[in-house]
Design an enzyme around this catalytic site. Structure first.
Site, PDB file in Angstrom:
ATOM      1  N   SER A 292       0.819  -1.214   0.000  1.00  0.00           N
ATOM      2  CA  SER A 292       0.000   0.000   0.000  1.00  0.00           C
ATOM      3  C   SER A 292       0.852   1.264   0.000  1.00  0.00           C
ATOM      4  O   SER A 292       1.536   1.545  -0.976  1.00  0.00           O
ATOM      5  CB  SER A 292      -0.942  -0.050   1.208  1.00  0.00           C
ATOM      6  OG  SER A 292      -1.887   0.975   1.170  1.00  0.00           O
ATOM      7  N   LYS A 317      -0.472  -4.149  -3.557  1.00  0.00           N
ATOM      8  CA  LYS A 317      -1.800  -3.622  -3.190  1.00  0.00           C
ATOM      9  C   LYS A 317      -1.949  -2.248  -3.831  1.00  0.00           C
ATOM     10  O   LYS A 317      -1.406  -1.259  -3.351  1.00  0.00           O
ATOM     11  CB  LYS A 317      -1.968  -3.523  -1.680  1.00  0.00           C
ATOM     12  CG  LYS A 317      -3.325  -2.970  -1.248  1.00  0.00           C
ATOM     13  CD  LYS A 317      -3.427  -2.877   0.269  1.00  0.00           C
ATOM     14  CE  LYS A 317      -4.779  -2.327   0.707  1.00  0.00           C
ATOM     15  NZ  LYS A 317      -4.953  -0.895   0.414  1.00  0.00           N
TER      16      LYS A 317
END
Length: 548
Positions: A292, A317
């Site tokens: 992320s 991600k």
């Protein structure tokens, strides 16, 4: 009770009616009739179930399970949060809470102490990693229906009595709770006279401020280059990722773009502040658990040719979530968009909208990756996380290493090792030996460690089909031979991953003696990734070659 139940059911219906009256007709793509139909079916079912089921039901638990199982059909990041979950998310975001100061894992019938934080209440009360808490203030953990970890929370200066098991022996202690502050940057220091080292563990609200402070301090100490360690950083706030990038790049630089089906969520994020240093050489360390916001930072610095990325391919991600407030203090964290780094790539690795026969998300195949170019014209790819400029085999977890970690064997063996070796004179000179590795393998065997490979699963399926076709007598002998060879191959795989397993074991063991703070000092002397990063930064021409 029926009157109360009816009220509980009618309130959501009225809320839904208001929702649709106010917003549904504004959205062109909204299938109003189908949504309204399904809501009516569900509320009718919910009412009849709770009123007529033979045993007493808990409407709140049923609804909680229903919502969470519905969301399981989507990606794992779209989640429903009850009031307790909302508080847990707040802690992740801010890094502050009140408790005992330890990382705790909730198991079925006990709470496992994963890591006591140095100097905090759990540490002062004598709790150690591996302790199993079985009772909190007279409440048996095994009998507690909700998240037992909440039993340890409370107001500052309040006390809690815990009973725990350590190495088979039951003990009790009283812990005085306090305010806990979780740093985004738990460590920074000089690796040598010219190289600074910053560990950024999470992107909470303190991430960019603490990283900036560390960078300034290291420069004041004489740092001419920086190692930014994002290994196993799961991410966090997108805005903080942008601000961390801003420390190294000029104001006005595009960092990330988000694209959604809802136009108002289509956004571009630019750096807004004056940087600290746009020239200092930077190496970013990542691994398969860097995700992320970590991937936004590493991917952006790679796209802008502002730093060299070292380690293993990141998690992948590329999805962005936003919290949506619901009624009664609950929330929905919903995936609203995908993010794209400056080169235009999205590094999302799993396709949650196309699943295999078992319902698992399909990984984007390498043949389907698309090529993009960095500012200097280097090729980078989407679809599978951030690929390092210098990929290190020993940084990548193999299937068997992952299985051993998931089985908690590394953690449990570290606990065993600590109590067998209570004193180590100089931790920075300590190393696991070949004899220790043999002991670890024996420990795996003794505890019954095993994992099933995809190959085994396919063979087992083929064997079942063979039985239905009356071919089992001809195939059984060959099947058993194949399984035996596979088991031998798995044993061999443990030896082949010796260096990585030894590194993981060392990390876990060292924390038992000198906490996480001491682990980072140990890294600077022994860690292979840091040695590689230092080697790159010490050679200016080599560093520049990566970026050109």
């Amino acid at each position: 009770m029926k009157t109360i139940l009816k009220r509980k059911i009618l309130i959501p219906i009225f809320a839904i009616a208001i929702l649709f009256t106010g917003t549904a007709f504004k959205t062109a793509n909204n299938n109003f009739f189908e949504i309204a139909k399904q809501i009516e079916i569900f509320t009718t079912l919910f009412k009849e179930l709770n009123m007529n089921y033979v045993d007493e039901t808990n409407p709140a638990d049923l609804m909680d399970n229903a919502i969470k199982n519905m969301l399981n059909e989507l990606d794992p990041y779209t989640q429903f949060y009850n009031e307790q979950d909302v508080e847990a998310e707040r802690i992740k975001r801010t890094g502050d809470y009140t408790g005992i100061g330890a990382s705790i894992k909730t198991l079925k019938d006990r709470l496992l102490v994963i890591e006591p934080y140095k100097g905090y209440p759990a540490d002062k009360a004598g709790l150690k990693a591996g302790d199993e808490i079985i009772n909190v203030d007279g409440q048996n953990v095994a009998d507690y229906k909700d998240d037992a970890g909440n039993l340890l929370k409370g107001t500052p200066n309040s006390s809690t009595k815990v009973t725990y098991i350590r190495q088979g022996k039951k003990s009790s202690t009283t812990i005085k709770r306090s305010e806990i502050e979780i740093d985004a940057v738990p460590h920074f220091s000089m690796v040598n006279e010219t190289t600074g080292y910053i560990v950024l563990k999470k992107f909470n609200e303190k991430a960019s401020q603490q990283t900036g402070y560390a960078l300034k301090d290291l420069k004041a100490q004489g740092a001419k280059s920086i190692i930014l360690d994002l290994r196993s950083n799961p991410g966090g706030l997108l805005s903080e990722a942008v601000n961390v990038v801003n420390l190294f790049v000029p104001k006005g630089q595009l960092v990330v773009t988000t694209k959604s089906k809802v136009k108002k969520y289509n956004r571009t994020y630019y750096t807004k502040r004056d940087p600290i240093d746009t020239e200092i050489p930077v190496v970013v360390l990542i691994n398969g658990r860097s995700a992320s916001a970590s991937e936004i930072v590493s991917g952006t610095l790679q796209d802008l040719d502002r730093g060299v990325i070292v380690g293993a391919r990141s998690f992948g991600k590329g999805l962005v979530q936003r919290p949506k407030k619901l009624t009664y203090g609950t929330q929905l964290k919903v995936t609203i968009s995908r993010y794209y780094t400056p080169s235009g790539r999205c590094i999302q690795a799993l396709d949650y909208w196309n699943k295999d026969e078992k319902g698992n998300a399909v990984r984007v195949k390498q043949k389907d990756y698309n090529a993009f170019k960095t500012r200097n014209g280097r090729k980078v790819f989407d679809g599978g996380g951030v690929v390092p400029d210098e990929a290190l085999d020993y940084s990548k977890n193999s299937a068997i290493t992952t299985a051993i970690l998931n089985n908690q064997s590394v953690f449990d063996y570290a606990t065993k090792y600590y109590y067998m070796h209570p004193n180590i004179e100089d931790i920075n000179k300590w190393k696991l030996t070949d004899a220790d590795f043999i002991n670890f393998k024996n420990y795996l065997k003794k505890t019954g460690f095993s994992f099933e490979t995809e190959t085994e699963k396919s063979f087992a399926k083929a064997a079942e089909i063979a039985k239905t076709e009356n071919l089992d007598e001809d195939i059984k002998r060959d099947y058993n031979a194949l399984i035996e060879n596979l088991n031998n191959s798995k044993l061999k795989a443990i030896d082949e991953n010796k260096s990585q397993l030894m590194s993981l074991l060392s990390d876990e063991i060292i924390k038992r003696y000198v906490y996480r703070e001491g682990l980072y000092d140990y890294y600077k002397i022994h860690n292979a990734e840091i040695k590689k990063a230092t080697e790159i930064l010490n050679n200016t021409s080599r560093y520049r070659k990566y970026l050109n």
